[in-house]
Design an enzyme around this catalytic site. Structure first.
Site, PDB file in Angstrom:
ATOM      1  CE  LYS A  97      -4.380  -1.625   0.661  1.00  8.96           C
ATOM      2  NZ  LYS A  97      -4.316  -2.860   1.445  1.00  8.96           N
ATOM      3  CD  GLU A 119     -10.197   4.449   0.962  1.00  6.22           C
ATOM      4  OE1 GLU A 119      -9.959   5.649   0.726  1.00  6.22           O
ATOM      5  OE2 GLU A 119      -9.549   3.531   0.428  1.00  6.22           O
ATOM      6  CB  SER A 386      -0.034  -8.233  -1.210  1.00  5.62           C
ATOM      7  OG  SER A 386      -0.880  -9.064  -0.425  1.00  5.62           O
TER       8      SER A 386
HETATM    9  C1  PLP Z   1      -5.124  -4.000   1.205  1.00  8.01           C
HETATM   10  C2  PLP Z   1      -4.399  -5.261   0.973  1.00  8.01           C
HETATM   11  C3  PLP Z   1      -4.736  -6.150  -0.062  1.00  8.01           C
HETATM   12  C4  PLP Z   1      -5.928  -5.935  -0.955  1.00  8.01           C
HETATM   13  O1  PLP Z   1      -5.885  -4.788  -1.723  1.00  8.01           O
HETATM   14  P1  PLP Z   1      -5.542  -4.797  -3.270  1.00  8.01           P
HETATM   15  O2  PLP Z   1      -5.837  -3.415  -3.690  1.00  8.01           O
HETATM   16  O3  PLP Z   1      -6.402  -5.819  -3.931  1.00  8.01           O
HETATM   17  O4  PLP Z   1      -4.101  -5.140  -3.390  1.00  8.01           O
HETATM   18  C5  PLP Z   1      -3.967  -7.271  -0.261  1.00  8.01           C
HETATM   19  N1  PLP Z   1      -2.907  -7.540   0.536  1.00  8.01           N
HETATM   20  C6  PLP Z   1      -2.555  -6.731   1.547  1.00  8.01           C
HETATM   21  C7  PLP Z   1      -1.384  -7.108   2.377  1.00  8.01           C
HETATM   22  C8  PLP Z   1      -3.277  -5.567   1.786  1.00  8.01           C
HETATM   23  O5  PLP Z   1      -2.901  -4.764   2.780  1.00  8.01           O
END
Ligand code: PLP
Length: 404
Positions: A97, A119, A386
């Site tokens: 993020k 948000e 992610s």
């Molecule tokens: C917010 C988040 C997601 C989901 O958001 P995307 O916009 O689909 O990437 C996925 N993995 C993590 C670790 C997140 O913080």
């Protein structure tokens, strides 16, 4: 012809912010000038060498990029494939993020807007935004549903430590969609002084394009790294899909590489019934929601329905418009991963590679075996990790009845 199709696909959205019939701008009239202003500033920033140099420098010296591409040796052995992990969990603040939050905070400086709103659902985009604002000296207000605040206490405190004001939203189900509504309301009122940092590749144009571009650093690095390590392109890219920003960030630099399969994992939750999951492509259909046209989980009357996922970051009733477009065009595939499979993926990655993933990322790991089975032996698969799982450890323990 095919080559030209691929080039056209990679160049979207069009000037109206459309990916085919998806995307666009479905917002109050008062926001159109601000969206036009952001679009113009962003299109300029994209070519502005000073802006790009500052962004690159912060990503390198503050966020810690490039993130490694780690060979998952034991998983590879287990599934007889060559499995690589893109390590967004190693970014400052623990997820992808921050790539977008810093990019948009720099854009706010360019727009001379010193007040930031955002948000947040699980709190991770709120933490990333509060971090970027502390770094760049911007004031920051984060809207969050009061139910989410209750479930994510540590992230609420983290945002406050970073100097942000966290405002609880008591409307609706008191979760992410209600926080988005409240942020939009604030923006309508304060649009002259305020930039809204949206957290995923969602919402009205130019957000889906802009967030995608800021997150595409993931795919650009992964492409270079896999060519260095393996000497060829991967066969499959696999990522979890909430709003879709980490997935589109990984996928986009490979869109023209027809041989690379793109696979997204949606939250299959507790079951296939409406309300029990957040698998927009499994149970949703065309609709308009929070500023854009896309797949939306809705009932027969078009009312947006509640969603469920063990992972707060994937728990949203719609999905970024570019994913909808890629899916209809069969360029990308989407499968659902149940809560139970995601939890299995969480443990598998921890025990096999020594990495505790975010529950969101665990959805990608959870379908890895199934995805691997659809490829030949020795195929190269890149899985996007992610984020890291520290934030989820207590919740997993609770779910599994373990007292901490
Ligand atoms: C917010 C988040 C997601 C989901 O958001 P995307 O916009 O689909 O990437 C996925 N993995 C993590 C670790 C997140 O913080």
């Amino acid at each position: 012809m095919a080559v030209r199709d691929e080039a056209r696909r990679a160049a979207l959205p069009d000037s109206a912010g459309r990916f085919g019939r998806y995307g666009g701008r479905y917002v109050p009239e008062t926001l159109i000038p601000a969206l036009d202003q952001i679009t113009a500033a962003y299109v300029h920033a994209r070519k502005d060498r000073a802006f790009q140099a500052r962004l690159r420098d912060l990503l390198r010296t503050y966020v810690g990029r490039p993130t490694p591409l780690t060979h998952a040796a034991r998983l590879s052995e287990r599934f007889h494939r060559r499995i690589w992990l893109k390590r967004e969990d190693l970014n400052h603040t623990g997820a992808h993020k921050i790539n977008n939050a810093i990019g948009q905070a720099l854009l706010a400086l360019k727009l001379r807007k010193k007040r930031i709103i955002a948000e947040t659902g699980a709190g991770q985009h709120g933490v990333a935004t509060a971090t970027a604002c502390a770094l760049l000296g911007l004031s920051c207000r984060v809207y969050m549903g009061t139910e989410d605040m209750r479930r994510q206490q540590p992230n609420v405190y983290r945002m406050r430590l970073l100097g942000a004001e966290v405002v609880g939203v008591d409307a609706g189900t008191r979760t992410l969609k209600d926080a988005v509504n409240e942020a939009l309301r604030d923006w309508v009122t304060n649009v002259e002084s305020t930039h809204y940092i949206l957290g995923s590749a969602l919402g009205p144009h130019p957000y889906p394009m802009m967030v995608r571009d800021f997150q595409s650093v993931i795919g650009r690095e992964a492409r270079r790294q896999i060519l260095e390590s393996e000497g060829r392109l991967p066969d499959v890219l696999l990522a979890c899909v909430g709003g879709g920003s980490n997935a589109i960030g990984l996928f986009h630099p490979f869109l023209k590489d027809r041989s690379v399969r793109l696979v997204g994992a949606e939250a299959g939750g507790r079951g296939a019934e409406l309300g029990e999951h957040a698998a927009r492509f499994a149970g949703g259909r065309y609709g308009v929601f929070q500023g854009m046209a896309s797949y939306v989980l809705q009932d027969a009357d078009g009312q947006v329905v509640g969603t469920h996922s063990v992972s707060a970051g994937l728990d949203y009733a719609s999905i970024g418009p570019e994913h909808a477009w890629l899916r209809d065009g069969k360029r990308a595939e989407y499968i659902s991963c149940s809560d139970a499979k995601a939890l299995a993926g969480f443990h598998l990655l921890a025990e096999t590679e020594g990495i505790i993933p975010a529950l969101e990322s665990a959805h990608a790991v959870g379908v890895l075996e199934e995805v691997a089975k659809g490829t030949r032996r020795g195929a190269i698969i890149i899985v996007n990790i992610s984020g890291r799982g520290d934030k989820d450890v207590a919740e997993v323990a609770r779910t599994e009845g373990v007292a901490l």
